[in-house]
Design a protein around this motif. Structure first.
Motif, PDB file in Angstrom:
ATOM      1  N   CYS A 146     -47.672 100.371   7.755  1.00 20.00           N
ATOM      2  CA  CYS A 146     -46.972  99.949   8.974  1.00 20.00           C
ATOM      3  C   CYS A 146     -47.989  99.916   9.807  1.00 20.00           C
ATOM      4  CB  CYS A 146     -45.821 101.210   9.453  1.00 20.00           C
ATOM      5  SG  CYS A 146     -43.965 101.870   8.469  1.00 20.00           S
ATOM      6  N   ARG A 147     -46.875  98.677  10.885  1.00 24.19           N
ATOM      7  CA  ARG A 147     -47.683  98.258  11.888  1.00 24.19           C
ATOM      8  C   ARG A 147     -46.429  98.798  12.755  1.00 24.19           C
ATOM      9  NH1 ARG A 147     -50.080  92.858  10.252  1.00 24.19           N
ATOM     10  NH2 ARG A 147     -47.775  92.106  10.370  1.00 24.19           N
ATOM     11  N   PHE A 148     -46.239  98.451  14.494  1.00 19.51           N
ATOM     12  CA  PHE A 148     -45.024  99.736  15.597  1.00 19.51           C
ATOM     13  C   PHE A 148     -46.240  98.785  16.608  1.00 19.51           C
ATOM     14  CE2 PHE A 148     -46.845 103.332  12.335  1.00 19.51           C
ATOM     15  CZ  PHE A 148     -45.746 103.719  12.218  1.00 19.51           C
ATOM     16  N   HIS A 149     -44.385  98.598  17.206  1.00 11.85           N
ATOM     17  CA  HIS A 149     -44.207  97.494  17.843  1.00 11.85           C
ATOM     18  C   HIS A 149     -43.220  97.564  19.372  1.00 11.85           C
ATOM     19  CE1 HIS A 149     -46.652  94.981  15.312  1.00 11.85           C
ATOM     20  NE2 HIS A 149     -45.584  95.324  14.313  1.00 11.85           N
ATOM     21  N   PHE A 150     -44.045  98.582  20.011  1.00 11.88           N
ATOM     22  CA  PHE A 150     -43.209  99.833  20.908  1.00 11.88           C
ATOM     23  C   PHE A 150     -42.672  99.391  22.216  1.00 11.88           C
ATOM     24  CE2 PHE A 150     -43.516 103.680  17.728  1.00 11.88           C
ATOM     25  CZ  PHE A 150     -42.693 103.495  16.764  1.00 11.88           C
ATOM     26  N   ARG A 151     -41.351  99.182  22.921  1.00 10.02           N
ATOM     27  CA  ARG A 151     -41.350  98.846  24.378  1.00 10.02           C
ATOM     28  C   ARG A 151     -40.028  99.657  24.785  1.00 10.02           C
ATOM     29  NH1 ARG A 151     -45.079  96.389  23.314  1.00 10.02           N
ATOM     30  NH2 ARG A 151     -46.073  94.547  23.496  1.00 10.02           N
ATOM     31  N   GLU A 152     -40.008 100.452  25.766  1.00 10.52           N
ATOM     32  CA  GLU A 152     -39.642 101.363  26.753  1.00 10.52           C
ATOM     33  C   GLU A 152     -38.160 100.199  26.824  1.00 10.52           C
ATOM     34  OE1 GLU A 152     -39.892 105.140  28.223  1.00 10.52           O
ATOM     35  OE2 GLU A 152     -41.514 104.029  29.319  1.00 10.52           O
ATOM     36  N   THR A 153     -38.681  98.803  27.690  1.00  8.62           N
ATOM     37  CA  THR A 153     -37.867  98.316  28.727  1.00  8.62           C
ATOM     38  C   THR A 153     -38.394  96.723  27.874  1.00  8.62           C
ATOM     39  OG1 THR A 153     -38.881  97.653  30.331  1.00  8.62           O
ATOM     40  CG2 THR A 153     -37.170  98.974  30.280  1.00  8.62           C
ATOM     41  N   GLU A 154     -37.656  95.644  27.835  1.00  4.85           N
ATOM     42  CA  GLU A 154     -37.768  94.756  27.309  1.00  4.85           C
ATOM     43  C   GLU A 154     -37.096  93.477  26.872  1.00  4.85           C
ATOM     44  OE1 GLU A 154     -38.779  94.105  22.338  1.00  4.85           O
ATOM     45  OE2 GLU A 154     -40.450  93.235  23.486  1.00  4.85           O
ATOM     46  N   SER A 155     -37.069  92.307  27.145  1.00 10.56           N
ATOM     47  CA  SER A 155     -35.920  90.735  27.864  1.00 10.56           C
ATOM     48  C   SER A 155     -35.340  90.378  26.172  1.00 10.56           C
ATOM     49  CB  SER A 155     -36.345  90.224  28.566  1.00 10.56           C
ATOM     50  OG  SER A 155     -37.489  89.752  27.809  1.00 10.56           O
ATOM     51  N   VAL A 156     -34.433  90.323  26.047  1.00 12.85           N
ATOM     52  CA  VAL A 156     -34.316  89.890  24.792  1.00 12.85           C
ATOM     53  C   VAL A 156     -35.540  88.523  24.053  1.00 12.85           C
ATOM     54  CG1 VAL A 156     -32.695  87.526  23.631  1.00 12.85           C
ATOM     55  CG2 VAL A 156     -31.556  89.851  24.467  1.00 12.85           C
ATOM     56  N   ALA A 157     -35.953  87.537  25.230  1.00 10.22           N
ATOM     57  CA  ALA A 157     -36.722  86.904  24.915  1.00 10.22           C
ATOM     58  C   ALA A 157     -38.015  87.370  24.622  1.00 10.22           C
ATOM     59  CB  ALA A 157     -36.776  85.789  26.577  1.00 10.22           C
ATOM     60  N   ALA A 158     -38.279  88.432  24.935  1.00  8.79           N
ATOM     61  CA  ALA A 158     -39.337  89.268  24.730  1.00  8.79           C
ATOM     62  C   ALA A 158     -39.301  89.871  23.523  1.00  8.79           C
ATOM     63  CB  ALA A 158     -40.069  90.458  25.401  1.00  8.79           C
ATOM     64  N   MET A 159     -38.150  90.194  22.851  1.00  6.89           N
ATOM     65  CA  MET A 159     -37.723  90.837  20.991  1.00  6.89           C
ATOM     66  C   MET A 159     -37.980  90.010  20.179  1.00  6.89           C
ATOM     67  SD  MET A 159     -37.033  93.045  19.298  1.00  6.89           S
ATOM     68  CE  MET A 159     -36.570  94.152  20.326  1.00  6.89           C
ATOM     69  N   VAL A 160     -37.605  88.683  20.960  1.00  7.82           N
ATOM     70  CA  VAL A 160     -37.440  86.855  19.745  1.00  7.82           C
ATOM     71  C   VAL A 160     -38.723  87.220  19.801  1.00  7.82           C
ATOM     72  CG1 VAL A 160     -36.754  85.003  19.477  1.00  7.82           C
ATOM     73  CG2 VAL A 160     -35.089  86.239  20.419  1.00  7.82           C
ATOM     74  N   ASP A 161     -39.887  86.970  20.766  1.00 10.53           N
ATOM     75  CA  ASP A 161     -41.187  86.956  20.787  1.00 10.53           C
ATOM     76  C   ASP A 161     -41.773  87.161  19.919  1.00 10.53           C
ATOM     77  OD1 ASP A 161     -43.559  85.140  21.811  1.00 10.53           O
ATOM     78  OD2 ASP A 161     -43.750  86.848  22.321  1.00 10.53           O
ATOM     79  N   THR A 162     -41.647  89.422  19.922  1.00  4.87           N
ATOM     80  CA  THR A 162     -42.239  89.870  19.048  1.00  4.87           C
ATOM     81  C   THR A 162     -41.902  89.819  17.681  1.00  4.87           C
ATOM     82  OG1 THR A 162     -42.391  91.756  20.779  1.00  4.87           O
ATOM     83  CG2 THR A 162     -41.905  92.327  18.489  1.00  4.87           C
ATOM     84  N   LEU A 163     -40.673  89.615  17.757  1.00  2.20           N
ATOM     85  CA  LEU A 163     -40.498  89.017  15.846  1.00  2.20           C
ATOM     86  C   LEU A 163     -40.440  87.947  15.451  1.00  2.20           C
ATOM     87  CD1 LEU A 163     -36.550  90.314  16.282  1.00  2.20           C
ATOM     88  CD2 LEU A 163     -38.089  91.107  15.118  1.00  2.20           C
ATOM     89  N   GLY A 164     -40.885  86.555  16.012  1.00  2.00           N
ATOM     90  CA  GLY A 164     -41.511  85.499  15.470  1.00  2.00           C
ATOM     91  C   GLY A 164     -42.769  85.557  15.397  1.00  2.00           C
ATOM     92  N   LYS A 165     -43.355  86.345  15.638  1.00  6.39           N
ATOM     93  CA  LYS A 165     -44.697  86.890  15.081  1.00  6.39           C
ATOM     94  C   LYS A 165     -45.365  86.726  13.938  1.00  6.39           C
ATOM     95  CE  LYS A 165     -46.899  88.231  20.080  1.00  6.39           C
ATOM     96  NZ  LYS A 165     -46.622  90.084  20.910  1.00  6.39           N
ATOM     97  N   PHE A 166     -44.577  87.708  12.913  1.00  7.00           N
ATOM     98  CA  PHE A 166     -44.671  87.945  11.989  1.00  7.00           C
ATOM     99  C   PHE A 166     -43.928  86.349  10.960  1.00  7.00           C
ATOM    100  CE2 PHE A 166     -42.031  91.903  13.765  1.00  7.00           C
ATOM    101  CZ  PHE A 166     -43.448  92.321  14.601  1.00  7.00           C
TER     102      PHE A 166
END
Length: 344
Positions: A94-114
């Motif tokens: 598993c690879r972990f990508h954790f954020r305590e605070t994150e905007s919707v745009a940042a979440m979309v960017d993280t998902l887009g990297k995959f």
């Protein structure tokens, strides 16, 4: 009796004769019920063995994406890493990508990297937002299955949701608060992380509707008020300030239902104000809530087995990748934990 095996294989597995197995498979008379059960068990065992053989040499790489306070992401990571060896003979990383605070745009960017990096599956705790829906759908369309965790994004093409029934959790909290407050007309404070997570909204709906049905919120038995604070991100410092303000504005608050966390901050606010919190119900048996529960600052914690969640999420993704046969769909069980039954 449905099966995909030769009579000889079933006979070897069951320890019965081939003639007996043949009579059972063709539903001939004169066979005892326990003999039929032995044949059925042998077929089930062969199914499991076939799944194990199919997993030999298989490698899975999953990504875990969570917007949540560090105390919860640390608990879930520990639970998941404890379960990974149990998924043998497949090798799961598993690879972990954790954020305590994150905007919707940042979440979309993280998902887009995959989409470029590649992944065999994604476990995600994310806001229920149209842009997040679109990001999940893009992954699924590329053949990357997605499982939502703790909070659902039901309009997306996600494979499944893993976690508790959040409305039932809120209803359970309302029952506990109303029972412990008894005839008191004290107000109840609800603490939310934000209004963008579906699970928090479902818990609040379950809490308010059940409290009304019990006569607590604008009901017939008494007129117990519910005060809400939000946009705390579940962080102790922010929660402490918000609870300070709520206690100043509402001198009748004597109970708390913490949906989003930050409970150490809430307890500090009550102590500084010299106010008694008669009932405090929270979620998750994490590193913050354990000492608060032991000290009596928390009345109860609504908890669920994170290792069971981790196991189910991984097995769903493995199933989507052709590594496992079908599974029983079930939600996590809600456990009411007090200082008297806290597990080790």
């Amino acid at each position: 009796m449905a099966h995909r095996y030769k009579v000889r294989e079933i006979a070897q597995q069951s320890g019965l004769s081939e003639a007996t197995v043949d009579r059972v498979l063709h539903d001939r008379p004169g066979v005892r019920a326990n003999t039929r059960a032995e044949v059925q068990q042998a077929i089930s065992d062969l199914d499991k063995q076939r799944s194990q053989l199919r997993l030999n040499g298989r490698k899975f790489l999953f990504d875990v994406v969570m917007q949540t306070p560090a105390r919860f992401s640390a608990e879930f990571r520990a639970a998941l890493e404890a379960e990974l060896p149990m998924l043998a003979p497949a090798a799961v990383r598993c690879r972990f990508h954790f954020r305590e605070t994150e905007s919707v745009a940042a979440m979309v960017d993280t998902l887009g990297k995959f989409t470029a990096r590649g992944s065999h599956g994604v476990i995600v705790k994310a806001p229920d937002d149209p842009d997040v829906v679109a990001a999940i759908d893009r992954l699924v369309d590329l053949g990357i299955p997605v499982v939502t965790y703790v909070t659902d994004v039901p309009a997306s093409k996600r494979l499944d949701y893993v976690g508790i029934d959040n409305r039932a959790a809120g209803a359970t909290a309302a029952y506990l608060v109303d029972s412990w407050l008894g005839d008191s007309d004290a107000s109840v404070l609800i603490i939310l992380t934000s209004n963008i997570f579906r699970n928090e909204g479902e818990r609040e709906i379950g809490f308010r509707s059940t409290l009304r049905s019990l006569g607590g919120e604008q009901g017939d038995a008494n007129r117990r008020r519910v005060v809400e604070i939000t946009d705390s991100e579940g962080l102790d410092e922010t929660v402490e300030k918000l609870v300070d303000a709520a206690l100043s504005a509402h001198p009748d608050i004597e109970a708390v239902y913490s949906i989003g966390g930050g409970n150490t901050g809430a307890v500090r606010a009550f102590e500084r104000a010299g106010r008694r919190c008669r009932v405090f119900v929270a979620h998750d048996l994490d590193s913050d809530n354990r000492p608060l529960l032991r000290s009596g600052a928390l009345s109860a914690v609504l908890h669920h087995d994170l290792r069971a969640d981790a196991r189910r999420a991984c097995r769903l993704l493995m199933q989507a990748g052709g590594g496992l046969d079908g599974m029983v769909d079930e939600r996590s069980q809600i456990h009411v934990v007090t200082r008297f039954n806290t597990p080790a």
